[in-house]
Design a protein around this motif. Structure first.
Motif, PDB file in Angstrom:
ATOM      1  N   ALA A 186      30.476  42.622  31.594  1.00 47.68           N
ATOM      2  CA  ALA A 186      31.022  41.323  31.983  1.00 47.68           C
ATOM      3  C   ALA A 186      31.813  40.791  30.795  1.00 47.68           C
ATOM      4  O   ALA A 186      31.313  40.804  29.661  1.00 47.68           O
ATOM      5  N   SER A 198      30.806  48.758  38.300  1.00 46.30           N
ATOM      6  CA  SER A 198      31.594  47.533  38.452  1.00 46.30           C
ATOM      7  C   SER A 198      31.866  46.906  37.093  1.00 46.30           C
ATOM      8  O   SER A 198      31.116  47.111  36.133  1.00 46.30           O
ATOM      9  N   TYR A 211      33.062  42.953  35.462  1.00 41.55           N
ATOM     10  CA  TYR A 211      33.131  41.537  35.797  1.00 41.55           C
ATOM     11  C   TYR A 211      34.023  40.818  34.797  1.00 41.55           C
ATOM     12  O   TYR A 211      33.891  41.022  33.584  1.00 41.55           O
ATOM     13  N   TYR A 241      35.284  36.959  33.775  1.00 40.56           N
ATOM     14  CA  TYR A 241      35.138  35.517  33.942  1.00 40.56           C
ATOM     15  C   TYR A 241      36.279  34.847  33.195  1.00 40.56           C
ATOM     16  O   TYR A 241      36.353  34.903  31.966  1.00 40.56           O
ATOM     17  N   ASN A 254      35.125  42.615  39.808  1.00 39.11           N
ATOM     18  CA  ASN A 254      34.815  41.326  40.415  1.00 39.11           C
ATOM     19  C   ASN A 254      35.173  40.228  39.423  1.00 39.11           C
ATOM     20  O   ASN A 254      34.805  40.314  38.244  1.00 39.11           O
ATOM     21  N   ARG A 255      35.858  39.202  39.903  1.00 36.69           N
ATOM     22  CA  ARG A 255      36.268  38.139  38.995  1.00 36.69           C
ATOM     23  C   ARG A 255      35.521  36.852  39.320  1.00 36.69           C
ATOM     24  O   ARG A 255      35.501  36.396  40.466  1.00 36.69           O
ATOM     25  N   PHE A 277      29.397  37.561  41.005  1.00 38.56           N
ATOM     26  CA  PHE A 277      28.680  38.831  41.113  1.00 38.56           C
ATOM     27  C   PHE A 277      28.853  39.460  42.487  1.00 38.56           C
ATOM     28  O   PHE A 277      28.749  38.777  43.521  1.00 38.56           O
TER      29      PHE A 277
END
Length: 483
Positions: free
Chosen positions: A220, A375, A377, A379, A399-400, A403
């Motif tokens: 992330a 995956s 992430y 942010y 994924n932005r 979750f």
């Protein structure tokens, strides 16, 4: 039952598939509907069995994550099934010239599905729905680590399906390796990378195509454009899905170096707010078994011994970790170095590693040297830095700002890349995975393609193809700026 019974079950499914031929859309829709009904009608027994298998796993979580999570996708499949089954005709105008081209999506035959223990119902039911939508017969082998849930599922399946349609195989019938060694027409596995390698080896003797849904150390990245407190809260919640025992959970977080302490404080605060009590809390999920519990603690001990800083969100007065309930408080680790086991091994527990970075290039370079995760992430904003990160790293999905978004959207393919898996499913992508796209072509020309290709070739043909090859060479050389 015995291994002989396993082979008889397989033969029964194969014989039924051959005898009946590809099922029509109504039959497929009925099978998917029965699968959904089985999950819903048996939900209380299934959730209770999962709680007993884990030690502590709330029924509400199992209901959301395992029972109802795939229902919308099943409805989507039933709605769109006839459209997916139609032949694809890529060049319809070619028919004017006497040429027809079609591709038909036909079922493969008998599909084997091996599930994991972390979402042991969802991750056999969803691929099973896709396999049934594609017209296959299905054999399920849930995880040996959840025997109570598996037995309930096996009993339910026998009430909703004949065993030549869908059957559940328990560990008493066959080990995972014995199951994988059957000559399936397709084998689907969700689990760890190491077990995935064993599954692929077992399937290789039969040249069985394999879809592997694995895991990895999902990163992330907190960009400087992100709201730090919101990011910490969302990442913290994502890490605690199933107490971190999920292949999509973030494993490590990259935070701008000037914001690391603020992020860690916000992360620990969000965990303390979420779990003011852990001991005796039936909403706090246990680690699946003693082996997994000890492995996570060993990772923390190794990191501590090698100089990392380990902080927990354990409530005041509670003695955690607790071996009897297999509960570990949410934990954050900083100061991680490459010689620590935590740096390379997937944690699969309520532990989050935090790294500081100065520039996004450092993150990209770090990830480029490691296996591709399931995956990633991000942010922060969809800006130049994000696009640079997206272009220069590999992962099964991105994924932005939250979750598991890709996993939740059945219009998108879900799967890994490299060490995190091969192949994908969900929605139409699952239908395609479990189908053979069989082409049919014909023409009404007076000449024969075979006669044209077969020797002997006339001198005129030899000259013609030689001239054509030279023309093509010159055209390509011109594009490349050569003579």
């Amino acid at each position: 039952m015995s291994t002989d019974d396993l082979e008889k079950l397989f033969t029964r499914q194969r014989d039924a598939f051959v005898a009946d031929g590809p099922p029509d859309a109504a039959t497929r829709r009925d099978r998917i509907a029965r699968l959904a009904a089985m999950l819903l009608d048996g939900r209380e027994e299934l959730c209770e069995a999962l709680s007993l298998d884990y030690g502590t796993r709330p029924a509400s979580f199992s209901l959301v994550a395992d029972v109802i999570s795939g229902l919308n996708e099943m409805a989507y499949m039933r709605k769109n099934l006839e459209k997916w089954m139609r032949p694809d005709r890529p060049q319809p105008l070619a028919k004017l010239f006497g040429v027809t081209m079609e591709t038909h999506s036909v079922p493969l035959g008998v599909v084997g599905i091996i599930g994991p223990w972390n979402f042991p119902l969802q991750l056999v039911a969803q691929p099973a729905a896709a396999a049934l939508a594609a017209g296959n017969r299905v054999m399920l082998r849930p995880s040996s680590a959840t025997p109570r849930m598996t037995q309930v599922l096996a009993d339910l399946a026998s009430q909703y399906f004949s065993d030549d349609e869908l059957v559940v195989v328990t560990k008493d019938v066959a080990s995972g390796a014995e199951f994988a060694a059957l000559p399936f027409d397709h084998l689907f596995f969700t689990g760890s990378t190491e077990t995935g390698k064993q599954i692929q080896r077992a399937a290789a003797d039969n040249l069985t195509p394999v879809t592997l849904e694995l895991g990895g150390k999902n990163p992330a990245i907190v960009a400087r454009t992100a709201d730090l407190a919101t990011s910490a809260k969302r990442i913290g919640a994502a890490r605690m899905v199933n107490s971190g025992q999920a292949c999509l959970c973030p494993d490590l977080v990259f935070v701008p170096e000037e914001s690391v302490e603020q992020f860690v404080d916000a992360l620990l605060g969000s965990w303390r707010d979420r779990y003011p009590q852990i001991t005796g809390n039936d909403q706090y999920i246990s680690i699946i078994d003693d082996k997994a519990y000890r492995r996570i603690l060993a990772l923390l001990d190794d990191a501590t011994a090698k100089g990392a800083t380990v902080r927990t969100a354990a409530p005041a007065g509670e003695d955690l970790p607790d071996a009897s309930s297999r509960k570990i408080a949410p934990t954050v680790v900083t100061g991680i170095t490459d010689d620590m086991d935590l740096a390379d091994e997937e944690i699969f527990g309520p532990v989050l590693a935090v790294h500081a970075y100065r520039d996004i290039t450092e993150v990209i370079d770090y990830l480029a040297q490691r296996p591709s995760p399931l995956s990633s992430y991000w942010y922060g904003d969809d800006d130049h830095e994000f696009r640079r990160f997206f272009d220069r790293t590999r992962s099964g999905s991105v994924n932005r700002n939250d979750f598991g978004l890709v996993n939740a959207m059945h219009h998108l393919p879900f799967g890994g890349v490299g060490q995190s898996g091969m192949g994908s499913y969900h929605g139409k992508h699952g239908f395609d995975t479990f189908s053979h796209h069989r082409p049919v072509a014909s023409h009404g020309f007076r000449f024969s393609l075979a006669s044209t290709i077969a020797t002997p070739h006339s001198s005129g043909m030899t000259k013609g193809v030689t001239k054509y090859a030279e023309q093509q060479r010159r055209a390509i050389a011109k594009k490349l700026g050569r003579r």
